[in-house]
Enzyme design. Structure first.
Site, PDB file in Angstrom:
ATOM      1  N   HIS A 155     -61.136  -7.012 -35.438  1.00  0.00           N
ATOM      2  CA  HIS A 155     -60.863  -7.820 -34.247  1.00  0.00           C
ATOM      3  C   HIS A 155     -60.192  -9.151 -34.611  1.00  0.00           C
ATOM      4  O   HIS A 155     -60.345 -10.134 -33.899  1.00  0.00           O
ATOM      5  CB  HIS A 155     -62.152  -8.114 -33.470  1.00  0.00           C
ATOM      6  CG  HIS A 155     -62.962  -6.899 -33.154  1.00  0.00           C
ATOM      7  ND1 HIS A 155     -62.910  -6.258 -31.948  1.00  0.00           N
ATOM      8  CD2 HIS A 155     -63.847  -6.186 -33.915  1.00  0.00           C
ATOM      9  CE1 HIS A 155     -63.750  -5.216 -31.959  1.00  0.00           C
ATOM     10  NE2 HIS A 155     -64.320  -5.151 -33.135  1.00  0.00           N
ATOM     11  N   LYS A 282     -37.666 -24.606 -40.984  1.00  0.00           N
ATOM     12  CA  LYS A 282     -38.160 -23.246 -40.777  1.00  0.00           C
ATOM     13  C   LYS A 282     -37.842 -22.287 -41.923  1.00  0.00           C
ATOM     14  O   LYS A 282     -36.762 -22.317 -42.490  1.00  0.00           O
ATOM     15  CB  LYS A 282     -37.588 -22.668 -39.480  1.00  0.00           C
ATOM     16  CG  LYS A 282     -38.055 -23.358 -38.220  1.00  0.00           C
ATOM     17  CD  LYS A 282     -39.554 -23.308 -38.000  1.00  0.00           C
ATOM     18  CE  LYS A 282     -40.037 -21.912 -37.717  1.00  0.00           C
ATOM     19  NZ  LYS A 282     -39.491 -21.322 -36.501  1.00  0.00           N
ATOM     20  N   GLU A 289     -40.423  -9.325 -38.841  1.00  0.00           N
ATOM     21  CA  GLU A 289     -40.330  -9.338 -37.374  1.00  0.00           C
ATOM     22  C   GLU A 289     -39.370  -8.270 -36.862  1.00  0.00           C
ATOM     23  O   GLU A 289     -39.635  -7.576 -35.890  1.00  0.00           O
ATOM     24  CB  GLU A 289     -39.827 -10.701 -36.894  1.00  0.00           C
ATOM     25  CG  GLU A 289     -40.802 -11.831 -37.110  1.00  0.00           C
ATOM     26  CD  GLU A 289     -40.119 -13.168 -36.852  1.00  0.00           C
ATOM     27  OE1 GLU A 289     -40.045 -13.583 -35.686  1.00  0.00           O
ATOM     28  OE2 GLU A 289     -39.625 -13.788 -37.834  1.00  0.00           O
TER      29      GLU A 289
END
Lengths: 457, 457, 457, 457
Positions: A155, A282, A289
């Site tokens: 979880h 960044k 992704e």
């Protein structure tokens, strides 16, 4: 009139030609198509349906057409619809009337079935190779960090400490099943359909076993109507590819999470990350992704072919032309994703200090406390409840398990004693020592087993 | 180091460049991207963020870049990742430092959101145009055959006679809803996202309303995080396209059935059919089959983007790059299918003798017999049961309704009388005269209404 | 023989009855079916097709059948196939011959089309209500934390600081589009199909406008064949539900991330989390996980109906029976997910200290540094590159921006000056003050606008 | 506080209980769950983790709980979430403290993985049985009509005559592959996961091989994290079921076509068809239509689980609860469809006079004419073109091939001679005598082979 228009009074409308032509994408099958035609010509000669000399001429011409294609000098034409007609037309250009004999005892229906099967068999071979490459990369990363401990999650909550190598080996297992699945899916691709004609078989004394041997198939199709209607092998590849992409999407998700500032469990190599057009700081896990995103297209391709095949009457229908682009796309997507993942995994740096620290916060050893009580005679469900109360107490008092006094422990159960403090992340991991568990002994065994598997291929 | 690599120590791995580059497909957005950049430059000047002269230089250079692209002489580069960087890089080549200012107050995240919205708005416009073209073709065919009768089917069993025009108008209605759906889906595309920056907005005194006006948007986005994360408008297009393809697949199915020897209700024009490589007699409805098959790819594209978007955290993630190819594919598929269908429908020959004959076989007037009894006072459910028995009797005696004697009728119900013989296919059709029914009066009204709808656009 | 078997010699095989019966799930439509029958009976009387007295009797009996159903004492029977036949059969039991007249001028084909449309209209109403409820919960949480700052993310990397309220409002926007989409999808559901008969219309002087008024429809269907074949309104609901679930899956993903030990941005209420059967310390965000998982079933339901409808010839086919279970499942899933999310969001505790601290680590202000340089005259692309180098330098020297000396700044660009130290998380947020940006002024405006939207319904 | 809430301050919200409870559907797993628990208790005793007496008590109580469930007298409770907690709770009710020990060395995560694997193995067994039953029905129908001839179709155009039995055997082949696929998918289900605990393994001296033997598994899982995260075996079943439903949808489509007035090739038994509520004459192939429609739900179920699994981080997440309903639905759908199809096929009447007549109309022997020319020395492509012209000529003169005079033949090619008239439907079929072809000799061989396959199971 163009080829095949013998019975028509009009040429096909320009936009119909564009709509129905497949040459833009099926030209990719030229190698398979020519291989099939060469075997077919040889078989025709062997069976005296054409002469040896004719076959020789045809084979020679086909070989030179393949060369033209490989060199990129072949002029494909939309008007000739597909790869088969483009090749046949050039063949006739080259050798005249003899070329008109190649299509004896053959239809485009069994011809394309053959080409697709050759293509899928090749794709399976390449896919398995790339899967194993990624398995090796995972294994290398696991072995290089085989003593590192991280929180295991359920979880997305820290659940129990595990070895980082154990976690990576879970992906190894997924890929192992992928390899097996692609092996299984070869079985239905490995069936030679030539000789099925348009749908009913052909009225010539052909030798289908010879064709199978020439083309490397282990079986021939047993029913001509099925042989030209069947695309199960395409769907099987798509389904196996979807499951494989699902696995990769899970790995991608974890690499993205682990690369975040919040987790910080891993650092991807600069060569596998990209920057931002706006934000100079960044360093983005774009590859992961994009792979996660590409799961969608492979699922979409699976649905596409299933939808296309739904409720088609037998035998060949033009709908089947739609089997190709989605398959090519899935093959390309899966192969490139596996390839780039192998590099990304191999170059990633695991940050063992961060993962270990994460196991030392919180109450990740709660299960071990319950098991401690069980070993002292408390029934498990009661032990679970006791430790639940202890966790609540600890949270409210902002203490870790270590910081709780023995009296606090005892106030929850008389079975707690000073040896409770010897429960550590390391003892926890070590204790899970049944097959498949996270204990170092087990993981070592698993690493060895995994290495054997990838080496034995 | 390449652009955007300021903080990195290494270039990106070659295969990563290939894996992540989108230039091969997003170059298709060049017109939209340049339009957006021109508006952006003008806005920056208007707000004095750059000088008027700088803006002029940028606009001029962008215009010439667009020309290079239109002429096919622009050298796209994979290393520059995407259409945005390819254009910016060329801009800087052309105008130097000034070009480096264009990306002020902008991110690729809001830039690509803009490009996609401009593209979708254009696609919607084109789609509606093609839908109407097909509506017109259906209408022409319906009007040209407005008195022809055919069997209406349920469960592919002949059910009740209907006007052929009435049947075609059912497709008109489907397409009418499609047009409305694409109109609805314009609403969420018609929102100008520029000014959202990477995700948080931009720290410059920009004028977003000016940008919206320049670019023809009726609204600006209200939340920058949503604006760069949102692809609802893409999914809406995909969903509307899926429904439209579903409609076309139904029409395709019927054209295929009607072209079969068994039905023989229609003859497609030679220019819209193709031959067989093996069977010289074949005249195949390939266009309809292919359209039916392509339904799969559009459904697949819808699922692909839905899957890609599932569970993505905000805001921009590289997964979103996967919104493009599937969208382009659905747009191309839908537009070309509509286009080729318009031609196919317009040139089809309806065979009224065959369809009428089909209504005269069998027991298609059974419901009319039941309604006959109802009008004489028999409750409907009982009338239904009586006629059921009559049908069974007629089948067993191999008689048509007309061939049954009045005594046979009466043996099933005393209410049958000689006027039962006046029930015909034509009387049946004529009787269904409520709005939406198949009576000539109603269909005439519907044809007129449909004509008004397509003319009023 | 059972009803409708007038022409058959045999009863239906037991397993066929089970396979084809829909009563287990379509009984859910009893209210809609009875409402339709009542309106139909009244219309028949109004048009003198049955007598007023007969209509009265039928209406009375139907009302009492509805009561039996509501009280759970109605004995549904599989043998009677569906809800329509179960009700009609009971009606005839109650009122005899008169009941046999109800089905005059009607078919199950238009009857089920009516029931489904009534059901979808009701589902849309309920869905919009629940969407707004969740919007309100998001708004409450946003307002309660309107000054809190958190890292905004792209690629799950910290990108720029944003207001927490701004981030939540992104979801508000998504739900706003959902509301609009469900409004749009009402349009095609809100069309009254009764009077279409089996497919061709009915040969009785019915009043369809009266039926529409009685049943609350704004339009009547214009083509009877389309009316019994069309399920667009079901697909539209499914598509809108899929997009809404996609939005919820994104929110779920973030709630799961934020609830992790690593992020720790939020604490879900105990009442919205569950424990583990084994690990006593666990507090799991099960609701969010389950909602994320349920996205799959709603997507699956959308694809199911699209697949079912593919290539169906007109008009009604039994395949259409498959429109129901998947629709009911999507409606139930979406409504319950929205409901439980509203409670979960409303009771969640945002941890502002954790989110602010997260903005203070790392180089989240890099864009602001670049913008700083731009304002001093450096072209943006150059500024971006300078700050990229600065970030690399800072990482290597393990310094934050604040810890870099002015000389270090200046070594990257002469434009840096002491005022660089005044760039803070707060100044960054405040600066993004165009419409849609994250500046407090803008967010305040957005909160007010959002409140107006939800209150105005 | 309810079980597992030790660490919480509040009970779970009522609507959360309803949202998260799985007992409504997972109670279906009670037999598997209890079998697993019995094996687990025995293993605990064998390893002296609990006493033999305790194990005996537990086993006895579990057996009686199973009885209660089988008799339908067990009171399931939503509050107890799932089948595991319902059973454990009742166990504790029955045997007190001893019952609290059962969950030692186990987690619901490995427990549900076990239950699902047991269920899937059983489903595979049943599916294969039903597939073979349908294969037998097809074979019976084929053998009963083994001399009948029908038109073979491509593009739904009559292409070449084939034996009806040959056509049916195409479906036999599809089902044969289905059987093989389900066999393959057993491999990944047949792995025993117990002992994986929540994710990390368990700290008890368990004997997993003993568990595997007790429960009939051939392997144990090798990685605990994978074992609780993996649902590949569910997806494999769903994918195999989707392909099988696709096959059935094709058969359904053909049965629907063949039952139409236009084809009239087959008559379905009254017991497998249904009537209309409005049209007394209708005899509808509802079973086939419904099966075709249900293809959508099985595809949807496949996509649902793929979507659910996408991008889930390891290990167990609550999303996985969504694996069940869609699986149960696919299993039920596939089994019932196979069952009802077996009956429908077995009772269908083939109408050989209609199918033969259909081969005698039109130009179905055109390929044979081309092959005739080839045998006289004309290159195939030229022969194809000659016959194309001949067909056009025949159509224009409204003549069949038989009606064309020898002079007309000769005007197209000198190679035509009087023996052209000996080409018949029967000679055409007989000529296609290579393996897999439609010649009676081949089909006889295939029927025998097929019979051997189904008998050998």
């Amino acid at each position: 009139m163009k080829p095949l228009r013998g019975r028509f009074r009009k040429e096909v409308e320009k936009k119909v030609v564009e709509y129905t032509a497949s040459i833009d994408f099926d030209k990719r099958l030229y190698k398979h198509d020519i291989a099939g035609s060469i075997a077919h010509a040889r078989m025709l000669a062997k069976q005296a349906i054409i002469s040896n000399k004719e076959a020789e001429l045809i084979v020679m011409a086909l070989t030179s057409i393949r060369d033209e294609m490989e060199q990129g000098i072949f002029a494909f034409s939309d008007d000739l619809e597909d790869v088969h007609m483009n090749i046949e037309s050039r063949l006739i250009e080259k050798v005249g009337e003899v070329g008109q004999k190649l299509h004896t005892a053959r239809s485009r229906n069994d011809q394309i079935a053959l080409d697709m099967r050759l293509y899928v068999k090749e794709a399976i071979y390449n896919t398995i190779e790339k899967l194993i490459e990624l398995q090796k990369a995972l294994l290398d990363l696991a072995e290089a960090n085989k003593d590192e401990i991280m929180p295991g999650y359920t979880h997305l909550q820290r659940a129990q400490p595990v070895l980082f190598a154990h976690h990576l080996l879970a992906y190894f297992e997924m890929l192992r099943r992928d390899v097996e699945r692609f092996h299984d899916c070869r079985k239905h691709a490995d069936v030679m359909p030539l000789g099925s004609g348009a749908l009913a078989g052909v009225p010539y004394p052909i030798d289908r076993e010879f064709l199978a041997r020439e083309l490397g198939f282990s079986q021939i199709s047993e029913n001509s109507i099925d042989a030209v209607s069947d695309r199960d092998f395409v769907i099987e590849y798509q389904a196996a590819a979807s499951i494989a992409m699902m696995h990769l999407s899970r790995l991608a998700e974890e690499l993205i999470l682990w690369s975040s500032a919040e987790f910080g469990f891993i650092e991807l190599d600069d060569a596998y990350t990209t920057g931002s057009s706006l934000m100079p700081q960044k360093k983005n896990p774009d590859v992961a992704e994009l792979a996660r995103g590409k799961t969608g297209r492979v699922y979409g391709n699976l649905l596409a072919i299933l939808t296309t095949m739904k409720a088609l009457p037998l035998s060949y229908n033009r709908d089947l032309q739609e089997d190709k682009e989605s398959l090519f796309d899935s093959v390309d997507t899966l192969l490139s994703t596996l390839d780039v993942f192998a590099g990304m995994v191999r170059t990633a740096k695991m940050k063992g200090d961060k993962t270990r620290r994460a196991t030392e916060e919180g109450y990740i050893l709660a299960t071990d406390l319950a098991d401690y009580l069980v070993k002292k005679g408390v029934p498990f469900r009661e032990a679970h409840s006791i430790v639940g109360g202890l966790v609540q107490h600890a949270i409210e008092n902002e203490k870790s398990f270590k910081e709780l006094g023995i009296d606090e422990y005892k106030s929850f159960s008389q079975y707690f004693d000073n040896d409770v403090y010897s429960i550590t992340v390391d003892s926890s991991v070590k204790a899970r020592n049944a097959v498949g568990g996270t204990a170092p002994e087990q993981v070592k065994r698993q690493l060895a087993r995994a290495r054997t598997i990838v080496e034995s291929v």
